[in-house]
Write a protein that holds these residues in place. Structure first.
Motif, short mmCIF file in Angstrom:
data_model
loop_
_atom_site.label_atom_id
_atom_site.label_comp_id
_atom_site.label_asym_id
_atom_site.label_seq_id
_atom_site.Cartn_x
_atom_site.Cartn_y
_atom_site.Cartn_z
N GLY A 210 0.77 -1.17 -0.03
CA GLY A 210 -0.02 -0.19 0.00
C GLY A 210 0.83 1.30 -0.04
O GLY A 210 0.55 2.31 -0.57
N HIS A 213 2.25 1.79 -3.69
CA HIS A 213 1.11 2.25 -4.37
C HIS A 213 1.02 3.80 -4.14
O HIS A 213 0.83 4.34 -5.00
CB HIS A 213 0.05 1.51 -4.13
CG HIS A 213 -1.35 2.07 -4.86
ND1 HIS A 213 -1.32 1.76 -6.11
CD2 HIS A 213 -2.50 2.93 -4.61
CE1 HIS A 213 -2.49 2.33 -6.71
NE2 HIS A 213 -3.26 2.85 -5.77
N SER A 214 0.64 4.34 -2.80
CA SER A 214 0.73 5.58 -2.33
C SER A 214 1.71 6.53 -3.01
O SER A 214 1.38 7.72 -3.57
CB SER A 214 0.61 5.88 -0.93
OG SER A 214 -0.47 5.20 -0.37
N LYS A 217 1.64 6.97 -6.78
CA LYS A 217 0.25 8.05 -7.22
C LYS A 217 0.93 9.22 -6.68
O LYS A 217 0.40 10.40 -7.68
CB LYS A 217 -0.88 7.67 -6.24
CG LYS A 217 -1.78 6.27 -6.83
CD LYS A 217 -2.76 5.95 -5.93
CE LYS A 217 -4.14 7.42 -5.96
NZ LYS A 217 -4.98 7.15 -5.40
N ALA A 218 1.74 9.49 -5.87
CA ALA A 218 2.14 10.93 -5.51
C ALA A 218 2.99 11.27 -6.34
O ALA A 218 3.33 12.83 -6.46
CB ALA A 218 2.55 11.05 -3.96
#
Length: 219
Positions: A210, A213-214, A217-218
């Motif tokens: 996770g 993934h974060s 995205k950032a």
């Protein structure tokens, strides 16, 4: 997908018990009182030659290249004979690697442990299938914290990405290579988390997919 390279000792695995066992045998053969597990754990991170040098310093032995070489040879003989008897992955590591691989992330390893024992441990623990690249402390002329091994691991994976490690050596390596660093707080680190450069810190490998993934995205 983002390539991800991992350190090994203190990051994916707790290898200190087997390293301690090999070091104890080396010391006993040399007529030295074996150091305890905590002391040996504090010596891990810069490769076998550095570990043996620190053992010698702890016993107040004079700096003697010949004796250092002989002790290093004996340590490796004992360690290579049993590199994974007491070593275990940290909790949730296999599931984490499964999740990252299933998401398409190319995975690699960059460690100061020699490549042979590193591959043997991965095989013994059923983790070798995850790694498309394994760079050990004897794979190249230089070891971490020089950026060469980490850059080689990413080159083998086809591009730069994220580095996951547990120690001061790993943080310095990532900084030297210009690679974002994710710090596992449950390993062999001696410096407070806030004093090490990192993009994120975590203490449970179930959180890493996770977190990756974060960060993607950032970016």
């Amino acid at each position: 997908m983002t390539p991800i390279v991992f350190d090994l000792d203190g990051t994916l695995i707790d290898s200190a018990p087997d390293i301690h066992a090999a070091a104890a045998k080396m010391q006993e053969e040399a007529g030295l009182e074996p150091l305890d597990l905590g002391r040996i754990r504090s010596f891990i991170g810069n490769g076998v030659p550095a570990l043996v040098e620190r053992v010698m310093e702890a016993h107040a032995l004079p700096r003697d290249p010949g004796r250092h070489g002989a002790l290093t040879e004996r340590f490796l003989a004992h360690y290579d004979a049993a590199p994974a008897e007491l070593t275990r992955p940290y909790p949730h590591v296999p599931d984490m690697l499964d999740a990252l691989a299933a998401a398409g992330h190319p995975l690699g390893l960059c460690t100061n442990k020699p490549a042979g024992p590193s591959r043997a441990i991965l095989a013994a623990l059923g983790l070798e299938r995850f790694f498309a690249a394994v760079i050990g402390g004897d794979s190249l002329p230089l070891r971490k914290p020089d950026p060469m091994p980490l850059c080689a691991a990413f080159a083998a994976l086809g591009g730069r990405g994220l580095y996951v490690g547990d120690s001061e050596v790993d943080a310095a390596t990532a900084e030297a290579a210009g690679i974002p660093f994710l710090l596992f707080t449950g390993g062999y680190r001696k410096t407070p988390v806030g004093q090490l450069r990192h993009e994120a810190a975590f203490g449970d490998f179930s959180a890493l997919p996770g977190l990756v993934h974060s960060l993607r995205k950032a970016a």
